[in-house]
Design an enzyme around this catalytic site. Structure first.
Site, PDB file in Angstrom:
ATOM      1  N   GLY A  81      -5.698 -34.403  23.989  1.00 44.31           N
ATOM      2  CA  GLY A  81      -5.436 -33.324  24.944  1.00 44.31           C
ATOM      3  C   GLY A  81      -5.061 -33.880  26.295  1.00 44.31           C
ATOM      4  O   GLY A  81      -4.158 -33.381  26.968  1.00 44.31           O
ATOM      5  N   HIS A  82      -5.764 -34.885  26.732  1.00 45.60           N
ATOM      6  CA  HIS A  82      -5.372 -35.629  27.938  1.00 45.60           C
ATOM      7  C   HIS A  82      -5.191 -37.069  27.494  1.00 45.60           C
ATOM      8  O   HIS A  82      -6.155 -37.789  27.265  1.00 45.60           O
ATOM      9  CB  HIS A  82      -6.432 -35.524  29.016  1.00 45.60           C
ATOM     10  CG  HIS A  82      -5.971 -36.066  30.344  1.00 45.60           C
ATOM     11  ND1 HIS A  82      -5.328 -37.286  30.482  1.00 45.60           N
ATOM     12  CD2 HIS A  82      -6.044 -35.540  31.593  1.00 45.60           C
ATOM     13  CE1 HIS A  82      -5.040 -37.488  31.753  1.00 45.60           C
ATOM     14  NE2 HIS A  82      -5.450 -36.449  32.452  1.00 45.60           N
ATOM     15  N   GLU A  97       0.204 -35.805  42.583  1.00 44.33           N
ATOM     16  CA  GLU A  97      -1.170 -36.302  42.506  1.00 44.33           C
ATOM     17  C   GLU A  97      -1.208 -37.829  42.629  1.00 44.33           C
ATOM     18  O   GLU A  97      -0.358 -38.526  42.074  1.00 44.33           O
ATOM     19  CB  GLU A  97      -1.784 -35.849  41.172  1.00 44.33           C
ATOM     20  CG  GLU A  97      -3.243 -36.194  41.065  1.00 44.33           C
ATOM     21  CD  GLU A  97      -3.866 -35.729  39.756  1.00 44.33           C
ATOM     22  OE1 GLU A  97      -3.350 -34.780  39.139  1.00 44.33           O
ATOM     23  OE2 GLU A  97      -4.883 -36.341  39.369  1.00 44.33           O
ATOM     24  N   HIS A 128     -11.207 -33.299  26.542  1.00 49.13           N
ATOM     25  CA  HIS A 128     -11.228 -34.631  27.169  1.00 49.13           C
ATOM     26  C   HIS A 128     -12.193 -35.644  26.550  1.00 49.13           C
ATOM     27  O   HIS A 128     -12.507 -36.648  27.192  1.00 49.13           O
ATOM     28  CB  HIS A 128     -11.544 -34.518  28.663  1.00 49.13           C
ATOM     29  CG  HIS A 128     -10.435 -33.947  29.513  1.00 49.13           C
ATOM     30  ND1 HIS A 128      -9.736 -32.832  29.177  1.00 49.13           N
ATOM     31  CD2 HIS A 128      -9.921 -34.355  30.696  1.00 49.13           C
ATOM     32  CE1 HIS A 128      -8.846 -32.561  30.118  1.00 49.13           C
ATOM     33  NE2 HIS A 128      -8.932 -33.481  31.053  1.00 49.13           N
ATOM     34  N   CYS A 140      -3.133 -39.838  41.156  1.00 42.80           N
ATOM     35  CA  CYS A 140      -3.221 -40.427  39.800  1.00 42.80           C
ATOM     36  C   CYS A 140      -1.856 -40.539  39.143  1.00 42.80           C
ATOM     37  O   CYS A 140      -1.627 -41.455  38.339  1.00 42.80           O
ATOM     38  CB  CYS A 140      -4.117 -39.577  38.905  1.00 42.80           C
ATOM     39  SG  CYS A 140      -5.853 -39.685  39.302  1.00 42.80           S
ATOM     40  N   GLU A 150      -0.024 -29.019  37.487  1.00 46.02           N
ATOM     41  CA  GLU A 150      -0.258 -30.389  37.950  1.00 46.02           C
ATOM     42  C   GLU A 150       0.846 -31.300  37.417  1.00 46.02           C
ATOM     43  O   GLU A 150       0.594 -32.438  37.017  1.00 46.02           O
ATOM     44  CB  GLU A 150      -1.609 -30.914  37.481  1.00 46.02           C
ATOM     45  CG  GLU A 150      -2.780 -30.118  37.996  1.00 46.02           C
ATOM     46  CD  GLU A 150      -4.102 -30.805  37.733  1.00 46.02           C
ATOM     47  OE1 GLU A 150      -4.761 -31.213  38.695  1.00 46.02           O
ATOM     48  OE2 GLU A 150      -4.459 -30.956  36.547  1.00 46.02           O
ATOM     49  N   HIS A 197       2.097 -31.895  32.308  1.00 47.87           N
ATOM     50  CA  HIS A 197       1.134 -32.509  33.217  1.00 47.87           C
ATOM     51  C   HIS A 197       1.534 -33.963  33.498  1.00 47.87           C
ATOM     52  O   HIS A 197       1.721 -34.760  32.580  1.00 47.87           O
ATOM     53  CB  HIS A 197      -0.239 -32.436  32.540  1.00 47.87           C
ATOM     54  CG  HIS A 197      -1.368 -32.854  33.407  1.00 47.87           C
ATOM     55  ND1 HIS A 197      -1.724 -34.164  33.575  1.00 47.87           N
ATOM     56  CD2 HIS A 197      -2.238 -32.132  34.159  1.00 47.87           C
ATOM     57  CE1 HIS A 197      -2.771 -34.232  34.388  1.00 47.87           C
ATOM     58  NE2 HIS A 197      -3.105 -33.008  34.756  1.00 47.87           N
ATOM     59  N   CYS A 245     -10.755 -37.485  39.963  1.00 45.91           N
ATOM     60  CA  CYS A 245     -10.061 -38.559  39.239  1.00 45.91           C
ATOM     61  C   CYS A 245      -9.377 -39.554  40.168  1.00 45.91           C
ATOM     62  O   CYS A 245      -9.228 -40.737  39.831  1.00 45.91           O
ATOM     63  CB  CYS A 245      -9.031 -37.945  38.296  1.00 45.91           C
ATOM     64  SG  CYS A 245      -8.032 -36.656  39.080  1.00 45.91           S
ATOM     65  N   CYS A 246      -8.924 -39.075  41.341  1.00 41.46           N
ATOM     66  CA  CYS A 246      -8.060 -39.940  42.172  1.00 41.46           C
ATOM     67  C   CYS A 246      -8.778 -41.092  42.877  1.00 41.46           C
ATOM     68  O   CYS A 246      -8.227 -42.210  42.915  1.00 41.46           O
ATOM     69  CB  CYS A 246      -7.313 -39.096  43.189  1.00 41.46           C
ATOM     70  SG  CYS A 246      -6.236 -37.853  42.454  1.00 41.46           S
TER      71      CYS A 246
HETATM   72  O1  FUB Z   1      -8.062 -33.695  33.602  1.00 41.86           O
HETATM   73  C1  FUB Z   1      -8.509 -34.908  34.179  1.00 41.86           C
HETATM   74  C2  FUB Z   1      -7.800 -35.142  35.470  1.00 41.86           C
HETATM   75  O2  FUB Z   1      -8.095 -34.069  36.343  1.00 41.86           O
HETATM   76  C3  FUB Z   1      -6.290 -35.164  35.398  1.00 41.86           C
HETATM   77  O3  FUB Z   1      -5.731 -36.388  35.126  1.00 41.86           O
HETATM   78  C4  FUB Z   1      -5.940 -34.702  36.747  1.00 41.86           C
HETATM   79  O4  FUB Z   1      -4.610 -34.284  36.861  1.00 41.86           O
HETATM   80  C5  FUB Z   1      -6.927 -33.596  36.967  1.00 41.86           C
HETATM   81  O5  FUB Z   1      -6.511 -32.449  36.308  1.00 41.86           O
HETATM   82 ZN    ZN Z   2      -6.227 -37.669  40.139  1.00 41.35          ZN
END
Ligand code: FUB
Ligand code: ZN
Length: 658
Positions: free
Chosen positions: A204-205, A337, A155, A339, A321, A269, A405-406
């Site tokens: 990765g994200h 989620e 990340h 997010c 997720e 994801h 994160c949300c």
């Molecule tokens: O990995 C960062 C955040 O945490 C993701 O966007 C969410 O889904 C949770 O896994």
């Molecule tokens: Zn989130």
């Protein structure tokens, strides 16, 4: 139109001959959003929520980010200002950045010097933690810089992307450059390591892609756009390395199975996918890359036709997720989620800008009013991470999460709502969302003031006051929501039962307005003058919805929708239980606004059989009762209790013991 195509062709040829073809900076976009800073919202539905975010949600984010968790402390330690070690999770820096981004929107909406002071304080700490070479990440700074950029699952890119988004927002809100300069140093550091002829990197994200486009738009430095484009091009070729954090070696999980431009299906994801596709649409809007536009259209069809909940939520599975197999949309186990719904808003807006089609705003609106808004409590300081469509009372809104994160994500979305209401180009204005608000736009040499007055989503009457500084001829495009003309969502995943054509009316100054239909908009070509009023009336009937038979979780069940809102029944309104209600096919409904319930909501009522089992379990009784349904976004604000969106029409689906 012809002229525009011709112009683009000429520019492309010039850029091609100068070796810059991929970065033809003639936007593909049909129109641009009018930014939230140009939109004043005074809507009776949204304004209280925006105020709540400003006064309560952001305080909750600050409290948890700075005092109740070590997120800010990590920056102080990384900067050598405090002793200690890194605590928390390696992506926690991103929560600081996302909160900063939300603060930026909020102080631009309504200035708050204390919030700005807090942001400046955090920015000083962030800047102090940046290394000389531009690298910034408290986890790796404190756990071993030798390991940085060795593992794509860690990340660093995601944190960096949120840093960029925060910096751009704060710069736009205040004109202050400090965080923007930090960001530029970080982006340049990344650029020095990765890119054509340098090292590979598969985010990765995903997140950095869309952020780099924002940085490009802010600085006008096309290196950032090229880098964003390169990051997209890196995917799907087996370049990924590291991935020690999760066991998900599965490339589909990371949207790395195929090149982005060849993507046909949504996989993996959900949040990552949304950020990736938002970034792809953004890049395409500057590079004119049809490959990305077409891929985005294909994958979008896969989402809305096979993988989206009625609430606009996505990512049904908690295991990854994200997405599992087509039509696997369980209600009680739905991950959905918050997010991911925020991501749906971002991506669908970009798709609307690219294509000019309102179906993307239909989906945006569905995710916004249902899947995303559900993530925020009415009090503003409790959150849902997952947003299931049924509950046996085990769900609860929480003050914060380990992976947090949300909260700041929903805060930044609500605070920036103004971004999604209007759009414009040189010759026309678009009204996408129905929100009481004012804005102004330049059309040619005229300034057009626009004001919407409405009690939406409770009421379908929308008045749009047009106030040009001089008489001006241009087209006003007013979105006619799909749900108002018989289609709850594009495609065939969900359909209204017994839908009968309703009248949608459109007037100018009290007379029926002549308009044409295109791409889901009513287009009124008119010479506008001061005092013109457009009035749109949308039908606000309660609609029964059924899912395609392939969605087995919803089979033998119906859901209720009124306007853009999906409804649910909650135990607290229905003698403590929600899963034992049987909704007959021929049920009829009434709706009424209850100002003292849940901060003011329109409830739906119907008579329906309620099934109960005797205490000894030997007999079953059916009693007709008045059932109350509330908007889905408002459930679980009176404690944990049963809830159901998809109500059984068959006794075999009624749940008696749970
Ligand atoms: O990995 C960062 C955040 O945490 C993701 O966007 C969410 O889904 C949770 O896994
Ligand atoms: Zn989130």
């Amino acid at each position: 139109m012809k002229n525009k195509i011709y112009y683009r062709l000429i520019i492309s040829v010039i850029l091609l001959s100068s070796g810059h073809f991929s970065y033809a900076q003639v936007p593909l976009r049909q129109f641009e959003p009018i930014g939230f800073a140009q939109v004043q919202i005074d809507d009776s539905f949204w304004k209280p929520k925006i105020d709540k975010v400003a006064t309560v949600t952001l305080q909750a984010c600050i409290n948890y980010t700075e005092y109740k968790t070590p997120r800010i402390r990590n920056f102080e330690i990384a900067a050598g200002k405090r002793k200690g070690k890194f605590e928390g999770i390696f992506y926690d820096d991103s929560d600081v950045y996302k909160a900063l981004e939300a603060i930026s929107y909020s102080i631009k909406n309504h200035h708050d010097s204390l919030l700005e002071q807090k942001a400046d304080e955090w920015i000083d700490k962030i800047a102090a933690a940046q290394l000389k070479d531009g690298y910034i990440n408290t986890y790796f700074t404190l756990n071993g810089l030798d390991k940085r950029w060795t593992d794509m699952s860690m990340h660093e890119d995601y944190n960096g992307g949120h840093l960029i988004e925060a910096a751009v927002a704060y710069y736009n809100a205040t004109g202050k450059r400090k965080l923007l300069d930090v960001t530029i140093r970080f982006a340049d550091h990344f650029d020095s390591l990765f890119g054509p002829g340098k090292r590979h990197w598969v985010t990765g994200h995903e997140e950095l892609e869309l952020a780099l486009v924002k940085l490009y738009k802010t600085t006008n430095d096309s290196r950032y756009l090229k880098l964003a484009n390169w990051l997209l091009e890196e995917r799907g070729h087996g370049y990924a390395y590291g991935y020690t954090w999760t066991d998900w070696k599965d490339t589909a999980y990371a949207q790395d199975k195929t090149p982005v431009r060849d993507t046909k299906e949504i996989t993996g994801h959900a949040v990552r996918a949304m950020y990736l596709y938002t970034g792809a649409a953004d890049v395409a809007s500057f590079t004119n890359d049809d490959g990305y536009v077409n891929a985005m259209k294909t994958v979008w069809d896969d989402v809305v036709n096979r993988n989206m909940y009625l609430t606009g939520g996505i990512g049904s599975s908690g295991n990854n997720e994200g997405f599992s197999v087509d039509y696997d949309l369980p209600n009680e186990q739905a991950y959905c989620e918050t997010c991911a719904s925020v991501g749906m808003v971002l991506w669908n807006q970009r798709m609307n800008l690219l294509t000019g089609e309102s179906k993307y705003i239909d989906v945006l609106e569905r995710s916004l009013y249902n899947g995303a808004l559900d993530g925020l409590s009415l009090s503003g300081d409790h959150f849902f991470y997952g947003n299931p469509l049924a509950s046996t009372g085990k769900n609860a809104r929480r003050e914060w999460f380990g992976t947090a994160c949300c909260p700041a994500n929903i805060a930044r979305l609500v605070a920036s709502l103004g971004n999604y209401i209007y759009a414009k180009n040189d010759t026309a204005i678009w009204v996408n969302l129905f929100v009481g608000s004012k804005t102004s736009a330049k059309i040619g040499r005229s300034t057009i003031n626009v004001e919407q007055q409405t009690n939406y989503p409770w009421d379908g009457n929308i008045k749009i006051h047009m106030d040009p500084d001089k008489k001006t001829k241009f087209a006003l495009h007013v979105r006619i929501p799909g749900w108002a003309s018989g289609k709850p969502v594009p495609g065939d995943l969900y359909h209204f039962i017994n839908y009968s054509d309703k009248k949608i009316s459109l007037y100018i100054n009290g007379k029926e307005a002549p308009y044409t239909n295109d791409k889901g908009y009513a287009i009124i070509n008119h010479e506008w003058k001061k005092g013109d009023i457009v009035e749109l009336n949308l039908p606000m009937d309660v609609e029964k919805i059924a899912a395609k038979e392939t969605v087995t979780a919803d089979s033998g069940r119906i859901a209720l929708q009124r306007g853009p809102l999906v409804y649910c029944v909650e135990g607290v309104d229905n003698n403590g239980h929600a899963l034992n209600i049987l909704l007959p096919d021929n049920a009829t409904f009434t709706s009424s606004f209850e100002k003292d319930l849940l901060n003011g909501v329109t409830v739906i009522k119907t008579e329906a059989p309620v099934i109960t089992v005797s205490n000894d379990g030997l007999s079953v009784t059916t009693t007709n009762k008045t059932i109350t349904a509330i908007p889905y976004y408002a459930w679980c604000n009176r404690g944990s209790n049963d809830m159901e969106v998809w109500l059984p029409t068959k006794i075999k689906n009624v749940r008696l013991n749970y």
